[in-house]
Design a protein around this motif. Structure first.
Motif, mmCIF file in Angstrom:
data_model
loop_
_atom_site.group_PDB
_atom_site.id
_atom_site.type_symbol
_atom_site.label_atom_id
_atom_site.label_comp_id
_atom_site.label_asym_id
_atom_site.label_seq_id
_atom_site.Cartn_x
_atom_site.Cartn_y
_atom_site.Cartn_z
ATOM 1 N N GLN A 183 5.756 -2.223 -11.523
ATOM 2 C CA GLN A 183 7.175 -2.577 -11.462
ATOM 3 C C GLN A 183 7.656 -2.632 -10.010
ATOM 4 O OE1 GLN A 183 9.116 0.388 -13.819
ATOM 5 N NE2 GLN A 183 8.348 -0.422 -15.759
ATOM 6 N N ASP A 184 7.272 -1.630 -9.223
ATOM 7 C CA ASP A 184 7.680 -1.607 -7.815
ATOM 8 C C ASP A 184 7.045 -2.748 -7.029
ATOM 9 O OD1 ASP A 184 9.109 0.642 -8.416
ATOM 10 O OD2 ASP A 184 7.671 2.051 -7.538
ATOM 11 N N ALA A 185 5.800 -3.074 -7.345
ATOM 12 C CA ALA A 185 5.121 -4.174 -6.660
ATOM 13 C C ALA A 185 5.781 -5.509 -6.991
ATOM 14 C CB ALA A 185 3.642 -4.203 -7.046
ATOM 15 N N ASP A 186 6.212 -5.686 -8.240
ATOM 16 C CA ASP A 186 6.926 -6.915 -8.606
ATOM 17 C C ASP A 186 8.260 -7.020 -7.872
ATOM 18 O OD1 ASP A 186 4.931 -7.825 -10.289
ATOM 19 O OD2 ASP A 186 5.862 -6.997 -12.105
ATOM 20 N N ALA A 187 8.977 -5.908 -7.782
ATOM 21 C CA ALA A 187 10.253 -5.917 -7.066
ATOM 22 C C ALA A 187 10.039 -6.216 -5.582
ATOM 23 C CB ALA A 187 10.959 -4.572 -7.239
ATOM 24 N N LEU A 188 8.996 -5.651 -5.002
ATOM 25 C CA LEU A 188 8.682 -5.921 -3.599
ATOM 26 C C LEU A 188 8.346 -7.392 -3.400
ATOM 27 C CD1 LEU A 188 8.109 -4.789 -0.724
ATOM 28 C CD2 LEU A 188 5.748 -4.483 -1.482
ATOM 29 N N ARG A 189 7.552 -7.943 -4.289
ATOM 30 C CA ARG A 189 7.189 -9.360 -4.176
ATOM 31 C C ARG A 189 8.423 -10.246 -4.284
ATOM 32 N NH1 ARG A 189 2.757 -12.294 -2.493
ATOM 33 N NH2 ARG A 189 3.129 -14.407 -3.174
ATOM 34 N N GLN A 190 9.357 -9.906 -5.167
ATOM 35 C CA GLN A 190 10.592 -10.678 -5.313
ATOM 36 C C GLN A 190 11.414 -10.635 -4.021
ATOM 37 O OE1 GLN A 190 11.551 -12.769 -7.500
ATOM 38 N NE2 GLN A 190 9.840 -12.426 -8.874
ATOM 39 N N ARG A 191 11.431 -9.479 -3.350
ATOM 40 C CA ARG A 191 12.179 -9.377 -2.087
ATOM 41 C C ARG A 191 11.593 -10.293 -1.024
ATOM 42 N NH1 ARG A 191 13.457 -3.368 -0.385
ATOM 43 N NH2 ARG A 191 14.708 -4.527 1.097
ATOM 44 N N PHE A 192 10.271 -10.425 -1.018
ATOM 45 C CA PHE A 192 9.647 -11.321 -0.056
ATOM 46 C C PHE A 192 9.832 -12.783 -0.463
ATOM 47 C CE2 PHE A 192 7.758 -7.562 1.611
ATOM 48 C CZ PHE A 192 7.385 -7.872 2.902
ATOM 49 N N GLU A 193 9.799 -13.060 -1.749
ATOM 50 C CA GLU A 193 9.918 -14.438 -2.227
ATOM 51 C C GLU A 193 11.324 -15.010 -2.041
ATOM 52 O OE1 GLU A 193 7.678 -16.603 -3.617
ATOM 53 O OE2 GLU A 193 6.010 -15.213 -3.341
ATOM 54 N N HIS A 217 2.526 6.774 -11.506
ATOM 55 C CA HIS A 217 1.676 6.134 -12.513
ATOM 56 C C HIS A 217 1.524 4.651 -12.196
ATOM 57 C CE1 HIS A 217 1.798 9.755 -14.929
ATOM 58 N NE2 HIS A 217 3.121 9.770 -14.802
ATOM 59 N N ARG A 218 0.459 4.074 -12.700
ATOM 60 C CA ARG A 218 0.150 2.683 -12.393
ATOM 61 C C ARG A 218 1.219 1.733 -12.943
ATOM 62 N NH1 ARG A 218 -2.952 0.382 -8.563
ATOM 63 N NH2 ARG A 218 -4.484 1.971 -8.863
ATOM 64 N N HIS A 219 1.771 2.016 -14.126
ATOM 65 C CA HIS A 219 2.803 1.116 -14.665
ATOM 66 C C HIS A 219 4.068 1.138 -13.807
ATOM 67 C CE1 HIS A 219 3.998 4.941 -16.563
ATOM 68 N NE2 HIS A 219 5.213 4.417 -16.672
ATOM 69 N N LEU A 220 4.339 2.245 -13.158
ATOM 70 C CA LEU A 220 5.469 2.296 -12.224
ATOM 71 C C LEU A 220 5.157 1.515 -10.948
ATOM 72 C CD1 LEU A 220 6.386 6.070 -12.565
ATOM 73 C CD2 LEU A 220 7.516 4.106 -13.639
ATOM 74 N N PHE A 221 3.914 1.581 -10.521
ATOM 75 C CA PHE A 221 3.508 0.812 -9.348
ATOM 76 C C PHE A 221 3.666 -0.681 -9.604
ATOM 77 C CE2 PHE A 221 0.033 -1.732 -7.556
ATOM 78 C CZ PHE A 221 0.433 -1.726 -6.235
ATOM 79 N N LYS A 249 0.829 -1.208 0.000
ATOM 80 C CA LYS A 249 0.000 0.000 0.000
ATOM 81 C C LYS A 249 0.861 1.254 0.000
ATOM 82 C CE LYS A 249 -4.023 -2.056 2.161
ATOM 83 N NZ LYS A 249 -4.884 -2.110 3.348
ATOM 84 N N ASP A 250 1.986 1.209 0.683
ATOM 85 C CA ASP A 250 2.881 2.362 0.692
ATOM 86 C C ASP A 250 3.539 2.564 -0.665
ATOM 87 O OD1 ASP A 250 4.009 4.476 2.419
ATOM 88 O OD2 ASP A 250 5.906 3.523 1.858
ATOM 89 N N THR A 251 3.701 1.490 -1.417
ATOM 90 C CA THR A 251 4.271 1.604 -2.761
ATOM 91 C C THR A 251 3.394 2.475 -3.645
ATOM 92 O OG1 THR A 251 5.260 -0.579 -2.524
ATOM 93 C CG2 THR A 251 5.084 0.254 -4.740
ATOM 94 N N LEU A 252 2.076 2.438 -3.413
ATOM 95 C CA LEU A 252 1.173 3.310 -4.174
ATOM 96 C C LEU A 252 1.458 4.783 -3.922
ATOM 97 C CD1 LEU A 252 -2.234 1.479 -3.800
ATOM 98 C CD2 LEU A 252 -1.076 2.009 -5.939
ATOM 99 N N ASN A 253 1.960 5.124 -2.741
ATOM 100 C CA ASN A 253 2.273 6.522 -2.441
ATOM 101 C C ASN A 253 3.502 7.007 -3.203
ATOM 102 O OD1 ASN A 253 0.177 6.846 -0.563
ATOM 103 N ND2 ASN A 253 1.400 5.836 1.001
ATOM 104 N N TRP A 254 4.427 6.103 -3.499
ATOM 105 C CA TRP A 254 5.656 6.480 -4.188
ATOM 106 C C TRP A 254 5.508 6.465 -5.701
ATOM 107 C CZ3 TRP A 254 9.465 8.736 -1.688
ATOM 108 C CH2 TRP A 254 9.615 8.505 -0.335
#
Length: 116
Positions: free
Chosen positions: A43-53, A37-41, A29-34
């Motif tokens: 990319q950031d959400a995928d990177a965040l998911r990879q860090r958790f995985e 645009h949605r396409h940037l979100f 949810k905080d990634t949405l603040n940074w």
């Protein structure tokens, strides 16, 4: 493992899973603040998911606790300083814009009364 230690292990694992789930949702949810645009979100959400995985396979309870503590510290460090708040939610610009009148002020409407 005995019954007590198995129960304690399962309880600790359940608590860790809950902490990770809450941390992931807050970070997402905080990634949405940074992201502007949605396409940037995405990319950031995928990177965040990879860090958790990357740490999904870890089984040692102490290591997991240490990883969670490091992730929470990182989240607190990089949390957005001015997050978006829905206007009508608590902390939003429209929250309690029209508050209820103070006690003691009575508004009497006699519209439609037949005994007037």
């Amino acid at each position: 493992m005995s019954g007590v230690s198995t129960a304690a292990y399962l309880a600790r694992r359940a608590a860790q899973k809950e902490r990770v789930r809450i941390l992931y949702r807050k970070a997402l949810k905080d990634t949405l603040n940074w992201a502007v645009h949605r396409h940037l979100f995405y990319q950031d959400a995928d990177a965040l998911r990879q860090r958790f995985e990357t740490n999904k396979h870890v089984e040692d309870l102490d290591t997991i606790d240490r990883l969670i503590a490091n992730a929470e510290a990182t989240y607190d460090k990089w949390r957005h300083p001015d997050p978006y708040v829905v206007p009508w939610a608590p902390g939003g610009s429209k929250f309690h814009r029209n508050p209820t009148p103070p006690a003691g002020i009575e508004i009497v409407y006699d519209y439609g009364r037949e005994d007037n």
